[in-house]
Design a protein around this motif. Structure first.
Motif, PDB file in Angstrom:
ATOM      1  N   TYR A 104      72.711   5.040   8.122  1.00 43.34           N
ATOM      2  CA  TYR A 104      71.763   3.948   7.920  1.00 43.34           C
ATOM      3  C   TYR A 104      72.263   2.671   8.592  1.00 43.34           C
ATOM      4  N   VAL A 120      64.569   0.564   8.218  1.00 45.39           N
ATOM      5  CA  VAL A 120      65.255   1.419   7.255  1.00 45.39           C
ATOM      6  C   VAL A 120      65.139   0.724   5.901  1.00 45.39           C
ATOM      7  N   PRO A 121      64.570   1.388   4.877  1.00 45.60           N
ATOM      8  CA  PRO A 121      64.449   0.738   3.568  1.00 45.60           C
ATOM      9  C   PRO A 121      65.800   0.244   3.056  1.00 45.60           C
ATOM     10  N   PHE A 123      69.187  -0.478   1.343  1.00 42.70           N
ATOM     11  CA  PHE A 123      70.117   0.532   0.817  1.00 42.70           C
ATOM     12  C   PHE A 123      71.450  -0.113   0.482  1.00 42.70           C
ATOM     13  N   LYS A 152      70.801   9.053  -3.245  1.00 40.96           N
ATOM     14  CA  LYS A 152      71.039  10.187  -2.357  1.00 40.96           C
ATOM     15  C   LYS A 152      72.541  10.416  -2.226  1.00 40.96           C
ATOM     16  N   GLN A 184      68.608   3.699  -2.358  1.00 36.99           N
ATOM     17  CA  GLN A 184      67.668   3.192  -1.352  1.00 36.99           C
ATOM     18  C   GLN A 184      66.312   2.925  -1.991  1.00 36.99           C
ATOM     19  N   ALA A 285      59.077   3.870   8.178  1.00 34.34           N
ATOM     20  CA  ALA A 285      60.419   3.818   7.583  1.00 34.34           C
ATOM     21  C   ALA A 285      61.195   5.090   7.913  1.00 34.34           C
ATOM     22  N   ILE A 287      64.099   7.408   6.882  1.00 35.80           N
ATOM     23  CA  ILE A 287      64.811   7.603   5.618  1.00 35.80           C
ATOM     24  C   ILE A 287      65.904   8.663   5.683  1.00 35.80           C
ATOM     25  N   ASP A 288      66.051   9.347   6.800  1.00 34.47           N
ATOM     26  CA  ASP A 288      67.153  10.299   6.954  1.00 34.47           C
ATOM     27  C   ASP A 288      67.248  10.733   8.408  1.00 34.47           C
TER      28      ASP A 288
END
Length: 346
Positions: A104, A120-121, A123, A152, A184, A285, A287-288
């Protein structure tokens, strides 16, 4: 004929199954050889390229598993002694993706500053030292992580717990956090996630069911396996052709820009990432990010991979005996990525 050695962990039933692709590779002029990484590779070679999915081995080696360390070193030793042999992808690049917090951090600023509607949200990394509730509240607040948020595992791939996640709705749920993890902010996205698979300069996008819209309503912590979400899961609330939900469709130009930025940052050829579209404002967004994902939803993956590896091997040039490898990852940003292809979900 080119020789490509490969290793994928059959014990973990990891995909793809390249044994089924041998004829495709042979027709393209590639002899595909499964490696025995318990033994030195010199007697198994020579190889023009080594393709591997050693994510789990790298995680185990970091945990000082002696078998994994020896197996990884067998591959490293061959690459060191045969500098003209291409390694797809390099271990040091993959290792950066295996830590969720680091991945991230790697893409957060480049995505945010891209000029595109991507982010990226929020975190934050949580460790065992953060178990005190007051300390947790402070860290979450400083990182602008809002309720509800997703916890996560810090290890993104390579072990059985990497997809085990929880959703925390308020302070009473902080006791359920299992560290180390990344917290996150959860972004409402109308139960739809887009998985983008990348092979060099090719991208393929697949729509998947995802977690339904949530609010900080004080409910109990939800624990789930992100790899097992289906349309029939009560957590997804996924209804086909539900006109009451306007799905945020990802924009091709935005997805291609995300691909370019991520590839420039991670310097890899085989990877995937998950994108959701904020149902409130349409922002995309990330997210991974995953190294060498399954590609099971990519039609004709064997042909796509074969063509990419041939391109890599054709781009190897020798200067004074030293091999210079020009991968699509290293050229990211110089060439416009190909048009996205929408795959059927299998």
């Amino acid at each position: 004929m080119k020789r490509v050695g490969y290793w994928i962990d059959v014990k973990r039933n990891e995909v793809p199954n390249l044994e089924d692709q041998k004829e495709t590779f042979r027709n393209a002029g590639i002899e595909l050889v499964r490696l025995d990484i318990d033994q030195p590779l010199t007697e198994q070679g020579p190889f023009d390229l080594i393709l591997h999915k050693c994510n789990g081995l790298l995680v185990a080696a970091d945990d000082d598993n002696s078998t994994a360390v020896r197996q990884i070193n067998n591959i490293k030793d061959y690459i060191r002694d045969n500098p003209s042999c291409i390694l797809v992808d390099k271990f040091e690049h993959i290792q950066r993706l295996l830590n969720r917090h680091y991945q991230y951090q790697l893409v957060h600023d480049p995505l945010l500053n891209s000029g595109y509607n991507v982010f990226v949200p929020s975190f934050v990394n949580l460790t065992t030292a953060d178990k005190d509730s007051n300390m947790l509240v402070q860290k979450l607040k400083e990182a602008n992580v809002n309720y509800p948020f997703v916890c996560k595992p810090i290890v993104a791939q390579g072990n059985n717990d990497s997809h085990s996640m929880s959703i925390i709705f308020d302070e009473s749920g902080l006791k359920d956090i299992k560290t180390p993890c990344v917290a996150q902010s959860f972004i409402n996205h109308n139960s739809v996630l887009y998985k983008v698979y990348v092979v060099g300069s090719e991208q393929f996008i697949v729509e998947k069911p995802s977690v339904k819209n949530l609010s900080p309503n004080g409910q109990d912590t939800i624990i789930f396996d992100a790899s097992k979400l289906t349309r029939s899961n009560s957590l997804t609330d996924y209804v086909e052709n539900d006109l009451s939900k306007t799905r945020g469709t990802p924009e091709d130009v935005t997805i291609k820009e995300i691909c370019r930025i991520i590839q420039r940052q991670i310097k890899m050829d085989l990877f995937g990432f998950d994108v959701i579209v904020d149902c409130e404002n349409g922002r995309h967004a990330v997210i991974d990010i995953n190294a060498f994902p399954g590609y099971e939803s990519v039609d004709s993956f064997g042909e796509v991979l074969c063509n990419h590896l041939m391109n890599l091997m054709s781009c190897v040039e020798s200067v004074s005996g030293d091999a210079i490898q020009y991968s699509d990852a290293e050229k990211a940003g110089q060439n416009e990525p190909n048009t996205l292809q929408l795959c059927n979900e299998h």
